[in-house]
Motif scaffolding. Structure first.
Motif, PDB file in Angstrom:
ATOM      1  N   PRO A  68       0.793  -1.212  -0.184  1.00 33.91           N
ATOM      2  CA  PRO A  68      -0.101   0.098  -0.104  1.00 33.91           C
ATOM      3  C   PRO A  68       0.831   1.321   0.123  1.00 33.91           C
ATOM      4  CG  PRO A  68      -1.027  -1.453   1.421  1.00 33.91           C
ATOM      5  CD  PRO A  68       0.198  -2.283   0.945  1.00 33.91           C
ATOM      6  N   ASN A  69       2.026   1.304   0.874  1.00 37.91           N
ATOM      7  CA  ASN A  69       2.898   2.669   0.696  1.00 37.91           C
ATOM      8  C   ASN A  69       3.386   2.698  -0.480  1.00 37.91           C
ATOM      9  OD1 ASN A  69       2.207   3.218   3.592  1.00 37.91           O
ATOM     10  ND2 ASN A  69       3.911   1.867   4.132  1.00 37.91           N
ATOM     11  N   GLN A  70       4.030   1.544  -1.256  1.00 29.54           N
ATOM     12  CA  GLN A  70       4.572   1.885  -2.504  1.00 29.54           C
ATOM     13  C   GLN A  70       3.393   2.306  -3.607  1.00 29.54           C
ATOM     14  OE1 GLN A  70       5.952  -2.067  -2.802  1.00 29.54           O
ATOM     15  NE2 GLN A  70       7.888  -1.516  -1.715  1.00 29.54           N
ATOM     16  N   LYS A  71       2.346   1.784  -3.490  1.00 26.84           N
ATOM     17  CA  LYS A  71       1.307   1.861  -4.290  1.00 26.84           C
ATOM     18  C   LYS A  71       1.115   3.511  -4.306  1.00 26.84           C
ATOM     19  CE  LYS A  71      -1.258  -2.227  -4.816  1.00 26.84           C
ATOM     20  NZ  LYS A  71      -2.329  -2.956  -4.582  1.00 26.84           N
ATOM     21  N   HIS A  72       0.864   4.052  -3.211  1.00 24.91           N
ATOM     22  CA  HIS A  72       0.655   5.331  -2.887  1.00 24.91           C
ATOM     23  C   HIS A  72       1.727   6.244  -3.483  1.00 24.91           C
ATOM     24  CE1 HIS A  72      -0.932   9.120  -0.752  1.00 24.91           C
ATOM     25  NE2 HIS A  72       0.360   9.309  -0.475  1.00 24.91           N
ATOM     26  N   HIS A  73       3.070   5.855  -3.329  1.00 23.90           N
ATOM     27  CA  HIS A  73       3.979   6.664  -3.919  1.00 23.90           C
ATOM     28  C   HIS A  73       4.087   6.629  -5.481  1.00 23.90           C
ATOM     29  CE1 HIS A  73       8.203   8.006  -4.501  1.00 23.90           C
ATOM     30  NE2 HIS A  73       8.379   6.923  -5.235  1.00 23.90           N
ATOM     31  N   VAL A  74       3.720   5.414  -6.011  1.00 20.51           N
ATOM     32  CA  VAL A  74       3.706   5.418  -7.530  1.00 20.51           C
ATOM     33  C   VAL A  74       2.428   6.379  -8.131  1.00 20.51           C
ATOM     34  CG1 VAL A  74       3.252   3.858  -9.317  1.00 20.51           C
ATOM     35  CG2 VAL A  74       4.974   3.331  -7.743  1.00 20.51           C
ATOM     36  N   ARG A  75       1.351   6.165  -7.332  1.00 24.80           N
ATOM     37  CA  ARG A  75       0.306   7.077  -7.715  1.00 24.80           C
ATOM     38  C   ARG A  75       0.596   8.468  -7.599  1.00 24.80           C
ATOM     39  NH1 ARG A  75      -4.491   3.464  -4.397  1.00 24.80           N
ATOM     40  NH2 ARG A  75      -4.213   1.647  -5.798  1.00 24.80           N
ATOM     41  N   ASN A  76       1.196   8.945  -6.646  1.00 27.83           N
ATOM     42  CA  ASN A  76       1.647  10.345  -6.473  1.00 27.83           C
ATOM     43  C   ASN A  76       2.729  10.676  -7.604  1.00 27.83           C
ATOM     44  OD1 ASN A  76       0.000  10.807  -4.370  1.00 27.83           O
ATOM     45  ND2 ASN A  76       1.787  10.515  -2.957  1.00 27.83           N
ATOM     46  N   LEU A  77       3.803   9.781  -7.943  1.00 25.94           N
ATOM     47  CA  LEU A  77       4.682   9.997  -8.951  1.00 25.94           C
ATOM     48  C   LEU A  77       3.721  10.130 -10.403  1.00 25.94           C
ATOM     49  CD1 LEU A  77       7.367   9.978 -10.157  1.00 25.94           C
ATOM     50  CD2 LEU A  77       7.703   7.646 -10.054  1.00 25.94           C
ATOM     51  N   ILE A  78       3.066   9.457 -10.565  1.00 22.72           N
ATOM     52  CA  ILE A  78       2.042   9.324 -11.919  1.00 22.72           C
ATOM     53  C   ILE A  78       1.515  10.619 -12.027  1.00 22.72           C
ATOM     54  CG2 ILE A  78       0.081   8.553 -13.106  1.00 22.72           C
ATOM     55  CD1 ILE A  78       0.952   5.641 -12.005  1.00 22.72           C
ATOM     56  N   SER A  79       0.884  11.222 -10.957  1.00 24.11           N
ATOM     57  CA  SER A  79       0.043  12.503 -10.823  1.00 24.11           C
ATOM     58  C   SER A  79       0.949  13.617 -11.368  1.00 24.11           C
ATOM     59  CB  SER A  79      -0.799  12.758  -9.760  1.00 24.11           C
ATOM     60  OG  SER A  79      -1.679  11.625  -9.355  1.00 24.11           O
ATOM     61  N   THR A  80       2.283  13.597 -10.652  1.00 21.82           N
ATOM     62  CA  THR A  80       3.334  14.569 -10.778  1.00 21.82           C
ATOM     63  C   THR A  80       3.808  14.506 -12.063  1.00 21.82           C
ATOM     64  OG1 THR A  80       3.781  14.552  -8.371  1.00 21.82           O
ATOM     65  CG2 THR A  80       5.374  15.435  -9.975  1.00 21.82           C
ATOM     66  N   MET A  81       4.105  13.587 -12.678  1.00 19.05           N
ATOM     67  CA  MET A  81       4.573  13.456 -14.091  1.00 19.05           C
ATOM     68  C   MET A  81       3.657  13.637 -15.071  1.00 19.05           C
ATOM     69  SD  MET A  81       7.091   9.870 -14.064  1.00 19.05           S
ATOM     70  CE  MET A  81       5.654   8.881 -14.017  1.00 19.05           C
ATOM     71  N   SER A  82       2.413  13.633 -14.936  1.00 16.23           N
ATOM     72  CA  SER A  82       1.396  14.076 -15.848  1.00 16.23           C
ATOM     73  C   SER A  82       1.244  15.395 -16.415  1.00 16.23           C
ATOM     74  CB  SER A  82      -0.324  13.384 -15.240  1.00 16.23           C
ATOM     75  OG  SER A  82      -0.620  14.455 -14.272  1.00 16.23           O
ATOM     76  N   GLU A  83       2.113  16.038 -15.331  1.00 16.95           N
ATOM     77  CA  GLU A  83       1.822  17.809 -15.653  1.00 16.95           C
ATOM     78  C   GLU A  83       2.455  18.240 -16.969  1.00 16.95           C
ATOM     79  OE1 GLU A  83       3.502  19.794 -12.426  1.00 16.95           O
ATOM     80  OE2 GLU A  83       2.072  18.970 -11.063  1.00 16.95           O
ATOM     81  N   THR A  84       3.571  17.099 -17.360  1.00 15.97           N
ATOM     82  CA  THR A  84       4.418  17.390 -18.685  1.00 15.97           C
ATOM     83  C   THR A  84       4.204  16.435 -19.632  1.00 15.97           C
ATOM     84  OG1 THR A  84       6.328  16.567 -17.391  1.00 15.97           O
ATOM     85  CG2 THR A  84       5.644  18.946 -17.384  1.00 15.97           C
ATOM     86  N   LYS A  85       3.395  15.346 -19.444  1.00 12.79           N
ATOM     87  CA  LYS A  85       3.408  14.145 -20.181  1.00 12.79           C
ATOM     88  C   LYS A  85       2.088  13.878 -20.462  1.00 12.79           C
ATOM     89  CE  LYS A  85       7.492  12.445 -17.616  1.00 12.79           C
ATOM     90  NZ  LYS A  85       8.201  13.011 -18.678  1.00 12.79           N
TER      91      LYS A  85
END
Length: 323
Positions: free
Chosen positions: A168-185
């Motif tokens: 669950p912690n890793q999933k939360h981290h990856v989901r946040n990462l995807i949201s952050t990266m989506s600003e430019t991709k």
């Protein structure tokens, strides 16, 4: 908005099997598209064609304006792909593997070391950097796969089950990462975890039997759930039938269902007519009938209900935004 990924009448057949059947789709910069469908729906096949791993039987795919068939190298420079299972070299360590990927991507010297250090920090791989990949847990292997997909900072990301095997912690981290990266991709995420769609996706499509059946924001899809905006109330068991009779007479109410009795409490689900708000009328008629309501709440609906209805043929495609 500029379309970063464009599919036009895309199809793929394997002998007599039609895996993808005439899909039209575009994804713009800043969008995270959830790609949903049952097993065998054609999701992975479509993603492989976008990434250039499979050649379409018909139609076209363009990535950042480049045709995948005519300009495969130009597409691969601009795309990051995390396939299902994320195949790697088991005898390599993550450090060696990422060095290998960086070299293939054209990075050298300080630039290569900087890119690897950045991606290792981003996906939190430092603790296992020098262990053979074959000895890593499924979650760490998935993170190695994600690291290679984003190492070159691509404009388009294709992620097939990116949180598979993560805690669950890793999933939360990856989901946040995807949201952050989506600003430019532009990002396409294939997942069986429907809560993930609502957590990270700005838009979702549902496919089955190789055909696109629904396209809308998560909220638009949820709005097609049969109990969207229904109201549930709890009353004393002896008032259950009377309450149901009173409620069905309300102009704004479409129908009333009993949903069970327990510990002397009856629960009723009240469905509104299209576009009607029913909380206030419900409260008023219960008060007028002197029936005490011990619980009242509005139901939002569930994406998995919509998913099941659409993929089993019980949904109404025309009700889904954009379909």
């Amino acid at each position: 908005m500029v379309a970063m990924i464009e599919l036009e009448n895309l199809s793929k057949t394997f002998g007599d099997l039609c895996a993808v059947d005439g899909i039209d789709l575009s994804v713009s910069k800043g969008e995270v598209l959830g790609f949903l469908g049952p097993n065998g729906a054609g999701k992975s096949t479509t993603m492989k064609m976008i990434a250039g791993f499979l050649e379409p039987t018909g139609g076209a795919v363009r990535v950042v304006g480049f045709d995948v068939t005519r300009n495969p190298v130009a597409v691969k420079r601009r795309i990051g792909y995390l396939p299902e299972g994320a195949p790697t070299y088991g005898d390599m360590t993550p450090r060696r593997f990422l060095n290998f990927i960086a070299e293939i991507r054209g990075f050298g010297g300080k630039d290569r070391r900087a890119k690897i250090a950045e991606v290792v920090d981003t996906v939190i791989l430092s603790d296992v950097l020098d262990q053979p990949i074959e000895t890593l847990s499924k979650g760490f292997k998935r993170r190695v796969g994600l690291a290679q997909a984003i190492l070159h900072d691509p404009e388009v990301l294709i992620l097939d089950e990116p949180t598979d095997g993560l805690d669950p912690n890793q999933k939360h981290h990856v989901r946040n990462l995807i949201s952050t990266m989506s600003e430019t991709k532009s990002i396409i995420v294939s997942t069986h975890i429907l809560e993930e769609v609502e957590a990270v996706c700005t838009r979702a499509v549902i496919i089955a039997h190789g055909r696109l059946l629904a396209d809308g924001t998560p909220d638009e899809l949820v709005a097609c759930a049969p109990n969207h905006n229904a109201v549930v109330i709890a009353v004393g068991d002896k008032y259950g039938d009377v309450a149901a009779q009173k409620l069905i007479s309300v102009n704004e109410v479409h129908g009333v269902d009993g949903i069970g009795t327990k510990d002397g409490i009856s629960r009723l689900r009240i469905f509104p007519k299209p576009g009607k708000s029913i909380i206030q009328p419900i409260s008023e008629i219960m008060k007028a009938a002197d029936i005490e309501v011990s619980q009242l709440y509005l139901e939002r609906g569930q994406l998995d209900d919509v998913f099941r209805a659409i993929t089993t043929g019980r949904g109404k495609k025309e009700e889904i935004a954009g379909a």
